[in-house]
Enzyme design. Structure first.
Site, short mmCIF file in Angstrom:
data_model
loop_
_atom_site.label_atom_id
_atom_site.label_comp_id
_atom_site.label_asym_id
_atom_site.label_seq_id
_atom_site.Cartn_x
_atom_site.Cartn_y
_atom_site.Cartn_z
N ASN A 84 32.36 37.61 36.54
CA ASN A 84 33.71 38.17 36.44
C ASN A 84 33.84 38.99 35.15
O ASN A 84 33.58 38.49 34.06
CB ASN A 84 34.72 37.02 36.45
CG ASN A 84 36.15 37.55 36.58
OD1 ASN A 84 36.49 38.59 36.02
ND2 ASN A 84 36.96 36.82 37.33
N VAL B 258 36.26 39.93 33.37
CA VAL B 258 37.13 39.46 32.28
C VAL B 258 36.76 38.05 31.85
O VAL B 258 37.31 37.54 30.88
CB VAL B 258 38.63 39.50 32.65
CG1 VAL B 258 39.08 40.93 32.91
CG2 VAL B 258 38.93 38.59 33.83
N GLU B 259 35.86 37.40 32.57
CA GLU B 259 35.48 36.07 32.13
C GLU B 259 34.20 36.15 31.28
O GLU B 259 34.26 36.40 30.10
CB GLU B 259 35.34 35.13 33.34
CG GLU B 259 36.74 34.93 33.99
CD GLU B 259 36.74 33.95 35.16
OE1 GLU B 259 36.01 32.95 35.10
OE2 GLU B 259 37.50 34.19 36.13
N MET B 260 33.03 36.00 31.91
CA MET B 260 31.80 36.05 31.10
C MET B 260 31.07 37.38 31.20
O MET B 260 30.22 37.72 30.39
CB MET B 260 30.86 34.91 31.50
CG MET B 260 31.47 33.56 31.17
SD MET B 260 30.64 32.20 32.01
CE MET B 260 29.21 32.02 30.99
#
Lengths: 306, 705
Positions: free
Chosen positions: A112, A114-116
């Site tokens: 993702n 915006v995640e990792m």
């Protein structure tokens, strides 16, 4: 398959009880799980080396204290991270159930943006640059590192993250008693109809239900609901029912983290799904019951880093 | 060669097919059965799961409190089994194409089915939520509403009617009640105008829940009906059926392939057996041919008897063989006189006669061992003397009738028991019998064997030849004493052969015979004469005598050589005496008398050696004009014991005196003989007592007295 078997054994014991206790032990591959644990805590898997799985799934609760997950560059996500504890008992993963199993789930946040924000080649080359990872993967899986075995190791670790022996489970097994208030809370839990959605081993996690059945709940395009997958009007604000296990530890609540206390969450659920305002004594009893669902921290987290 | 390849091919074929059958049965048939039953088992499990799902879905509608885990467990279990089957090898086999197609359709349909279940669970929860909550709201209404007011009671009664309708419709799964409920609900909505605030809110919530129920129940109803009545169950049944059909087909295929392989295997075994039989027969034929060849190899073609080769092989296996050789006398004569055709027939007849003659009680084999030699081989000694006498009698007088010719035959027999050289010794015996005029048979004994002598003779001839070429033949000189003066006056030159170690005497008699046999006597004489002449030149006060053989004088070549050598030494010829053996020939041949005359004319003197030993013809001697007589040693050596000998010697002496011839006594080996010889009046004496032969002339001065 072993998961179902173990569930099945307990399921048989309390055949008429809509809530099942967490099994005391899970079968899992220890070496893989320990390797998964190392990966779980390693921020090197993210593109800028700042975000580990454990950032949002903290070891105290398996969940996060902030409303939304903070990914790389402090970007905010669109959901409150569900607890990773007992997630092995969930029917599907994610708020909208887009993953059928833990290994598939593990890949989600890794990729993702915006995640990792990691690509599989980047993750694999990062792991290959570490001698310890190379050796341990070779030893445990007998092959060179690829994304599937990385996800498999993490999933194996998550299998070990169960929280058995909550007071309520022990009550179900006849090993302990509940307080009067807790018992009243459980009865209310049933008579108010909470049990229709929050049932099974995880007291949730086994069906998709709508929040705002009676009184509409706010909705936006960013909501991580079933609609985002199916595009069907009736799936708006339909989410995988979250687990109530360890609820005391996993604030804030709901997919948007909008309720910061149990009482607030109870009030909101009563309003939106029952069209009701709970009395003070009802809230107290329900809250006491919910707090009896807190179990023991997983053993594997207590072990020293390996 | 082609056949050999074929055989190899058949063998390899049999092995390959054998291995193939093993592998096929082991890995294919077994694994098909195993895999097939595993998959069938899995498919059955799916069917069971689906049936269980139907039950669970119905339970989830009946029980207000229900655990969805039970449904999820069946869904996840089914998904996992379907995945397993889809990833199994067997389903990807071409034989299972139909089943695979059906399975993949099932998989898709099951996914839809699962989604329907998920949706149903949502609606189910909503309905239950309201169904649980509506009675509770009714109870609330009792406590909150002012029940003294009729319209309030009417509302509560409406709630009761609705709740009863919901109870019925929910439990009967019947939507017919909905119409009534809906109407009552609408009527209630109209009466909400003059309510207290909390009364209003309760009623509103009630109507909201009612609305949820009314909206969702038809969907709920159709969902549960279609879920329970889903075609998914019949679909999996079809998958199972098609799998069974495919598996049966596959197993038939496997069975047929196995049959074909087994037939191939049996066929290649048959081919192998055929080749084994063929090879065996060929081997037998080869063996027979070999046998025949061998028999012809060891058989004499003419007589049909065993041949010499067979004989050699046979005696090798016998411990005490005894052989009688039968030889036809003068067979060569028959061949030459009547032709070899008759000769062959004679041999055939003799073979027949001998065959009949073989005594049955001994193990006897009959051979033709050579041209006219037959052999009777006794495997052990039969009493040889009796057997050979028996054959001698049997073959004493044989007359055979060949083409009307009555040929009388005689035989000579030789026998031997010498197992290590049986044929050779029997042959020696045979030769002995032939050479003997009286015997017609002989049994070998060592006495008959002149083999050693022959070897010695050959050795001597070799030695003489070597001595001549290497100039090792040298003269030794034996002194001759004048009995009147008691001084040494002459020496007899005797041939000696020098070897590396020492000088060896060559016995005169034998030496001479050998030399004559080898045609070497001329050379020997020439060599001796040459050296003796040199010595004579050195020792000028002495005479030297040298032996000549009859052949030397008779041979034109040798005599000329000798005469020319003497010519060259004419000045000393008067000291040279030529010794000639007394024999008939020398007195007869003119050549010899010519030789003697010629040498005498050069001054040489002539002596007769060994006079008195044989035939002595005084008359002829006189004619030859002899100078010296050497009286034979055998007479001289007997003088001290034999009166007759003395008489002969005295007679010779008288004759010599009368004829004016010198006399020399040979073999004077003792003082006593010497005295007698002196007393008789012999002129000279020669012998050991006077002196042995030495490599140079021992003069009086050197001679020990």
């Amino acid at each position: 398959m072993p998961i179902f078997l173990s569930i099945f054994i307990y399921g048989k014991m309390e055949i008429n009880e809509p809530i099942q206790p967490i099994p005391l032990k899970m079968d899992y591959d220890r070496e893989k799980a320990l390797l998964g644990k190392k990966l779980f805590f390693d921020p090197g898997l993210s593109s800028d080396g700042t975000v580990a799985c454990a950032n949002c799934h903290q070891p105290e609760s398996g969940a996060e204290p902030s409303r939304f997950s903070l990914g790389i560059g402090q970007q905010e996500g669109n959901a409150n991270a569900p607890t990773v504890f007992n997630s092995v008992f969930n029917y599907r993963q994610f708020w909208n159930g887009k993953s059928a199993n833990l290994a598939d789930q593990a890949k989600g946040p890794m990729h993702n943006p915006v995640e990792m924000n990691g690509s599989s080649t980047r993750i694999v080359s990062y792991l290959n640059s570490k001698k310890e990872y190379r050796e341990r993967f070779e030893k445990v899986y007998g092959k060179s590192i690829d994304e599937d075995i990385v996800a498999d190791a993490i999933a194996e670790f998550e299998k070990a993250l169960i929280t058995p022996n909550s007071r309520f489970d022990r009550y179900l097994r006849g090993e302990a008693n509940l307080t009067k208030s807790e018992k009243r809370g459980y009865r209310l839990f049933k008579t108010l109809g909470c049990i229709t959605c929050h049932n099974g081993i995880n007291i949730g996690g086994n069906s998709y239900q709508k929040i705002g059945l009676v009184h509409r709940y706010k909705w936006s395009e960013r909501s991580p609901d079933r609609y985002s997958l199916t595009g069907r009007e009736e799936d708006k604000n339909v989410y995988k029912v979250p687990t109530l296990r360890n609820i005391e530890l996993t604030a804030p609540y709901f997919h948007d983290g909008s309720a910061s206390t149990i009482r607030e969450a109870l009030a909101k659920m009563a309003y939106h799904n029952l069209g009701l305002k709970l009395r003070e004594d009802e809230v107290n009893a329900l809250s006491d019951f919910l707090k009896s669902l807190t179990g023991q921290l997983p053993d594997i987290l207590k072990e020293k880093e390996r | 060669m082609r056949e050999k390849n074929l055989r190899l091919f058949a063998t390899l074929m049999a092995m390959l097919v054998g291995v193939a059958i093993f592998v096929y049965i082991e890995y294919f048939s077994k694994s098909y059965l195993q895999k097939g039953f595993n998959t069938l088992n899995d498919l059955d499990k799916i069917q069971l799961n689906l049936n269980a799902l139907d039950g669970e879905l119905l339970k989830s509608t009946y029980f207000l409190y229900y655990n969805y885990d039970r449904i999820n467990r069946l869904i996840l279990g089914t998904e996992s089994i379907v995945d397993d089957i889809c990833h199994s090898e067997i389903i990807h086999e071409s034989s299972f194409a139909d089943c695979k197609k059906r399975l993949s359709k099932f998989k898709n349909d099951f996914e839809k089915y699962r989604e329907s279940i998920e949706r149903f669970l949502t609606i189910n929860a909503s309905i239950k939520n309201s169904v649980i909550y509506l009675p509770r709201l009714q109870l609330e209404a009792y406590s909150r509403f002012d029940t003294t007011k009729a319209d309030r009671m009417k509302l509560i009664v409406s709630m009761s009617r609705i709740n009863a309708g919901i109870f019925l419709s929910k439990n009967a799964l019947d939507k017919d009640f909905l119409e009534d409920i809906s109407r009552i609900g609408k009527d209630m909505g109209k009466e909400m105008t003059d309510l207290e605030k909390d009364e209003y809110e309760l009623l509103r919530t009630y109507l909201l829940h009612l609305n949820i129920y009314l909206e969702n129940f038809p969907i709920y109803l159709s969902d549960i009906t279609s879920l329970v009545d889903n075609s998914i169950n019949s679909e999996i049944a079809e998958v199972i059926e098609s799998f069974k059909v495919d598996l049966r087909k596959k197993l038939t295929e496997v069975k047929n392939t196995t049959r074909i392989l087994v037939s191939l295997y049996i066929l290649s075994l048959i081919v192998l057996v055929y080749f084994i039989i063929l090879t065996d027969r060929e081997n037998r034929d080869l063996h027979n041919i070999k046998e025949k060849l061998y028999i012809s190899l060891i058989t004499d073609q003419l007589t049909g008897l065993k041949n010499r080769r067979a004989f050699a092989e046979d005696i090798a296996n016998l411990e005490h063989p005894t052989l009688i050789l039968v030889n036809i006398d003068r067979f060569k004569h028959f061949n030459e006189f009547y032709g070899s055709n008759i000769g062959d027939k004679v041999l055939q007849e003799i073979a027949k006669i001998l065959k009949k003659s073989v005594p049955k009680r001994y193990f006897v084999s009959l051979y033709r061992l050579g041209g006219d030699d037959f052999g009777l081989l006794y495997h052990c000694d039969p009493g040889l003397q009796r057997q050979i006498e028996y054959y001698n009698r049997l073959l004493q007088y044989i007359v055979v009738d060949i083409d009307g010719l009555n040929l009388s035959l005689s035989f000579t027999l030789g026998a031997s028991r010498e197992s290590d050289r049986l044929l050779e010794t029997a042959d020696i015996a045979l030769k002995y019998a032939k050479s003997s005029k009286r015997e017609r048979y002989a049994v070998y004994s060592e006495a008959l064997d002149n083999r050693k002598e022959i070897e010695q003779n050959l050795e001597m001839i070799r030695m003489i030849k070597d001595a001549l070429t290497q100039k090792k033949l040298i003269p030794y000189y034996q002194p001759i004493l004048n009995l009147h003066t008691m001084k040494i006056e002459k020496f007899e030159s005797l041939a000696r052969i020098s070897t590396d170690k020492s000088y060896e005497t060559v016995q005169p008699g034998k030496f001479l015979t050998m030399a004559k046999e080898a045609k070497l006597s001329g050379e020997i004489t020439f060599a001796m004469l040459g050296q003796t002449l040199e010595t004579a030149r050195e020792f000028e006060n002495y005479n030297f005598s040298i032996n000549l053989s009859t052949e030397d004088m008779a041979s034109e070549f040798d005599s000329k050589k000798i005469i020319s050598l003497l010519e060259k030494n004419r000045d000393i010829c008067d000291r040279i005496i030529l010794e000639i053996l007394e024999s008939e020939e020398i007195l007869d041949y003119g050549v010899i008398s010519d030789f003697i005359k010629e040498t005498k004319s050069m001054g040489c003197r002539i002596a007769i050696d060994d006079f008195g030993s044989g035939y002595s013809n005084f008359e002829k001697l006189l004619k030859l004009d002899i100078d010296i007589l050497k009286i034979d040693g055998s007479l001289i050596s007997r003088l001290d014991s034999d009166e007759q000998a003395e008489m002969i010697v005295r007679t010779i002496m008288n004759f010599a005196k009368f004829a004016g011839v010198e006399t020399i006594a040979e073999y004077v080996h003792s003082e006593k003989i010497l005295e007698i010889v002196k007393e008789i009046g012999i002129d000279y004496a020669q012998g050991y007592i006077i002196g042995k032969a030495e490599n140079h002339p021992l003069t009086d001065a050197e001679r020990p007295r």
